[in-house]
Write an enzyme that holds these catalytic residues in place. Structure first.
Site, PDB file in Angstrom:
ATOM      1  N   GLU A 172       1.005  -1.226  -0.180  1.00 46.25           N
ATOM      2  CA  GLU A 172       0.221   0.137  -0.026  1.00 46.25           C
ATOM      3  C   GLU A 172       0.922   1.161  -0.087  1.00 46.25           C
ATOM      4  O   GLU A 172       0.817   2.227   0.908  1.00 46.25           O
ATOM      5  CB  GLU A 172      -1.080  -0.084   0.961  1.00 46.25           C
ATOM      6  CG  GLU A 172      -1.893  -1.269   0.998  1.00 46.25           C
ATOM      7  CD  GLU A 172      -3.264  -0.865   1.979  1.00 46.25           C
ATOM      8  OE1 GLU A 172      -3.085  -0.206   3.085  1.00 46.25           O
ATOM      9  OE2 GLU A 172      -4.120  -1.606   1.963  1.00 46.25           O
ATOM     10  N   GLU A 291      -5.414  -8.397  -0.766  1.00 43.94           N
ATOM     11  CA  GLU A 291      -6.044  -7.965   0.459  1.00 43.94           C
ATOM     12  C   GLU A 291      -7.426  -7.757   0.343  1.00 43.94           C
ATOM     13  O   GLU A 291      -7.741  -6.720  -0.579  1.00 43.94           O
ATOM     14  CB  GLU A 291      -5.337  -6.803   1.349  1.00 43.94           C
ATOM     15  CG  GLU A 291      -4.152  -6.969   2.026  1.00 43.94           C
ATOM     16  CD  GLU A 291      -3.935  -6.097   2.944  1.00 43.94           C
ATOM     17  OE1 GLU A 291      -4.509  -5.277   3.592  1.00 43.94           O
ATOM     18  OE2 GLU A 291      -2.573  -5.805   3.105  1.00 43.94           O
TER      19      GLU A 291
END
Ligand code: AHR
Length: 501
Positions: A172, A291
Site C-alpha cells: 500500500e 487484501e
C-alpha cells in the site's frame, strides 16, 4: 420471480489459478501471537503452533499465505526474526503501535506453512528500507548456500532454501498512513529497480507491484498507470486491496459492493491493457488482489484500544465478528473473483486468524469458524478448475451508488478431472424467493450431487466462542436437476453451493 441462467461447457472465461483462494497473515493484533502461535496453550505443538487452528486452516486449504504484512512490513527488519529467540530484539511496530517480540520470524512461519500445506508469499519492506534489504532477504530465503546470507540461514538450522516464488514489492505505498509512503513516480521507480535486482537473483520468481489501497483513493487509477509505466515489464502482477463496510446498515447497498469490486477490476484491467499496448510488449500483467474482506465492525473498539500511550503486545485489534450479511457479501465477492479470473490470478482474504478473519481464537481457549468461513470453504474446495461464462436474466434492484444490480449473483466452475460443475449462488433479494431455471448446456446427463445452503432467520446472527455453530451451512432443499436444467427456488438472502455431475 423467474430468473433464467445459461452456461455452456465450452464457454470458458479462464482456467482459475488455485491461488485465487489465498490468505494473508500479518504481524498485528492476535493474528500471529495468540492466533497461529501460542506456546503453553493446551493445543500447542512443540514449536508453539496451535494444532486446533492449524486444523481449521487445513480445512480452508489456502494454497498461498502472504506474510509478514501489510502495514507492518513497511517498518520491519526481517533480520530481527532470525537466530536464537533469546537474543531477538523487541521492537516497536509503528504501523499498529504495538510491541513486536520477534518470536516468530521467517523460519517459524515457513515451518507453519509446511504444516498447513500452503506456500509462502513474502513481502519486502519498501517503506523504511530499500532494495538492499530486499536482495539480502531473498538470498537468505532462496539461495542454496555458499554466500553470506544463505550460510547464515544454514547456521540457523535450515539447510535447504525455501524457494519462495511469489514476492510483493512493498505494501500500500499509495497510502498516507504507510510508513515511508512514496509518490507514484518514486514508488514505480523503486519497484522497478528492486524487481530488477530480485530478478537478477532469480529469473523465475513472480513479482507483485503495489496498486491502489482502494478504489476511493484520490490517486486511483492514475497510480496504477504511473507505477506500471515504470515497471510493467519487471513485474507480473499489480496488487489491489479493498475492504467492505456497512456503517449505515443498508443491506441492499452493502451486498451490491461486489459490483463495485467488479468495476474496480475492469478499470485496472483497462489500465493494464493500455500499458501493454504502450510498451509494445507481449508480457501480460495480471491482478493480485492480495487484501480483501469485510472490515468495519471493530473500528470503534480499535480506536479505544489504540488510543493509549502504551505499546501493547498482541492487542485484540481488528477483531470483527461477522454476521450472516457479511457471509452473503463474501459469497458475492468470491463469485466476482471467479468471473474475473482471467484478470485476477491471486487473491488473499485478509486476514486468516483473529484479525478480520474467518478463524477466531480465545487466547488460552477455543477456536471457531466465523460465518464467512463457509463461503470461503466452499469456493476453496469446489472453485478450482475452469470458470464458465454464466448469463443471468432476472430481476434487478436499485442501489444508491451503483444504480441497478441483479438480485441473483451466480458463478460456475467446471472441474473437468472431477467431472463436476459447481454453481455458487447468492440471492440478494431481501423479500422474494427466486424461481431458478439454469440451462446446463453440455452437461445433458448431469444429476444433482450436493447442495449446501447458508441461511438464517436473523441477518445479524454471529458465531462466538460460546455458540460456535449458531450459523452454519445445512443441506439445501428445493433444487432439482433434470434434462440438463437446474430448477427450483432459492430463498431470499441465502447462499448456495450446488454441485452437479
Ligand atoms: O489488513 C489490515 C491492514 O489493511 C493491512 O495492514 C494494510 O495493508 C491494510 O490497510
Amino acid at each position: 420471480m423467474k430468473t433464467r441462467v445459461t452456461l455452456h461447457r465450452d464457454f470458458v472465461i479462464s482456467e482459475i489459478d488455485d491461488r485465487l483462494y489465498g490468505a494473508f497473515l500479518e504481524h498485528m493484533g492476535r493474528a500471529i501471537y495468540g492466533g497461529i502461535f501460542e506456546p503453553g496453550h493446551p493445543q500447542a505443538d512443540e514449536q508453539g503452533f496451535r494444532r486446533d487452528v492449524l486444523a481449521l486452516v487445513r480445512e480452508l486449504a489456502p494454497p498461498v499465505v502472504r506474510y509478514p504484512g501489510g502495514n507492518f512490513v513497511s517498518s520491519y527488519n526481517w533480520e530481527d526474526g532470525i537466530g536464537p529467540w533469546e537474543v531477538r530484539p523487541v521492537r516497536l511496530d509503528l504501523a499498529w503501535h504495538s510491541r513486536e517480540s520477534n518470536q516468530v520470524g521467517i523460519h517459524e512461519f515457513a515451518d507453519w506453512c509446511e504444516q498447513a500445506g500452503t506456500e509462502m508469499m513474502l513481502a519486502v519492506n519498501l517503506g523504511s528500507r530499500d532494495l538492499d534489504a530486499a536482495r539480502n532477504f531473498i538470498e537468505y530465503v532462496n539461495h542454496p548456500g555458499g554466500s553470506a546470507w544463505s550460510d547464515e540461514r544454514i547456521r540457523n538450522g535450515r539447510r535447504d532454501p525455501w524457494n519462495v516464488r511469489l514476492w510483493c514489492l512493498g505494501n500500500e505505498m499509495d497510502g498516507p498512513w504507510q510508513i515511508g509512503r512514496k509518490s507514484a513516480d518514486e514508488y514505480g521507480h523503486l519497484a522497478h529497480e528492486t524487481g530488477k535486482a530480485l530478478r537478477a537473483f532469480d529469473r523465475n520468481i513472480e513479482l507483485v507491484a503495489c496498486g491502489s489501497s482502494n478504489p476511493d483513493m484520490a490517486s486511483y487509477p492514475q497510480w496504477e498507470a504511473t507505477v506500471l509505466d515504470h515497471c510493467y515489464e519487471t513485474v507480473d502482477y499489480i496488487s489491489l486491496h479493498m475492504y467492505f463496510t456497512n456503517h449505515e446498515d443498508r443491506l441492499g447497498d452493502y451486498l451490491a459492493l461486489a459490483e463495485k469490486l467488479d468495476r474496480y477490476i475492469v478499470s485496472i484491467g483497462g489500465v493494464i491493457d493500455y500499458m501493454r499496448a504502450k510498451k509494445r510488449t507481449r508480457h501480460q500483467v495480471h491482478i493480485c488482489f492480495d487484501e480483501w474482506n469485510v472490515w468495519y465492525h471493530s473500528v470503534e473498539q480499535d480506536r479505544r484500544i489504540l488510543q493509549g500511550s502504551d505499546w501493547p503486545f498482541a492487542p485484540p485489534i481488528l477483531e470483527d465478528v461477522y454476521n450472516v450479511e457479511d457471509a452473503l457479501l463474501i459469497g458475492c465477492v468470491l463469485n466476482t473473483f471467479i468471473r474475473r479470473s482471467d484478470r485476477v490470478r491471486i487473491a488473499c482474504i485478509a486476514q486468516l486468524v483473529n484479525v478480520i478473519a474467518p478463524i477466531m481464537t480465545e487466547t488460552g481457549g477455543s477456536v471457531w469458524r466465523q460465518t464467512l468461513f463457509y463461503p470461503l470453504l466452499f469456493a476453496s474446495r469446489h472453485g478450482r478448475g475452469r470458470a464458465l461464462d454464466v448469463r443471468v436474466d432476472g430481476p434487478v434492484y436499485q442501489t444508491r451508488e451503483l444504480e441497478e444490480v441483479p438480485c441473483l449473483d451466480v458463478a460456475a466452475v467446471h472441474d473437468e478431472a472431477g467431472e463436476r460443475v459447481t454453481l455458487f449462488i447468492v440471492n440478494r433479494d431481501p423479500q422474494q424467493a427466486l424461481e431458478l431455471d439454469v440451462a446446463l448446456e453440455g452437461f445433458d446427463h448431469a444429476t444433482l450431487r450436493e447442495h449446501q445452503c447458508l441461511i438464517h432467520p436473523h441477518m445479524k446472527a454471529v458465531n462466538t466462542a460460546c455458540t460456535p455453530d449458531h450459523v452454519k451451512p445445512q443441506p439445501g432443499e428445493g433444487l432439482r436437476v433434470e434434462e440438463g436444467r437446474l430448477r427450483g427456488q432459492v430463498a431470499p438472502l441465502s447462499y448456495h453451493m450446488v454441485g452437479v455431475r
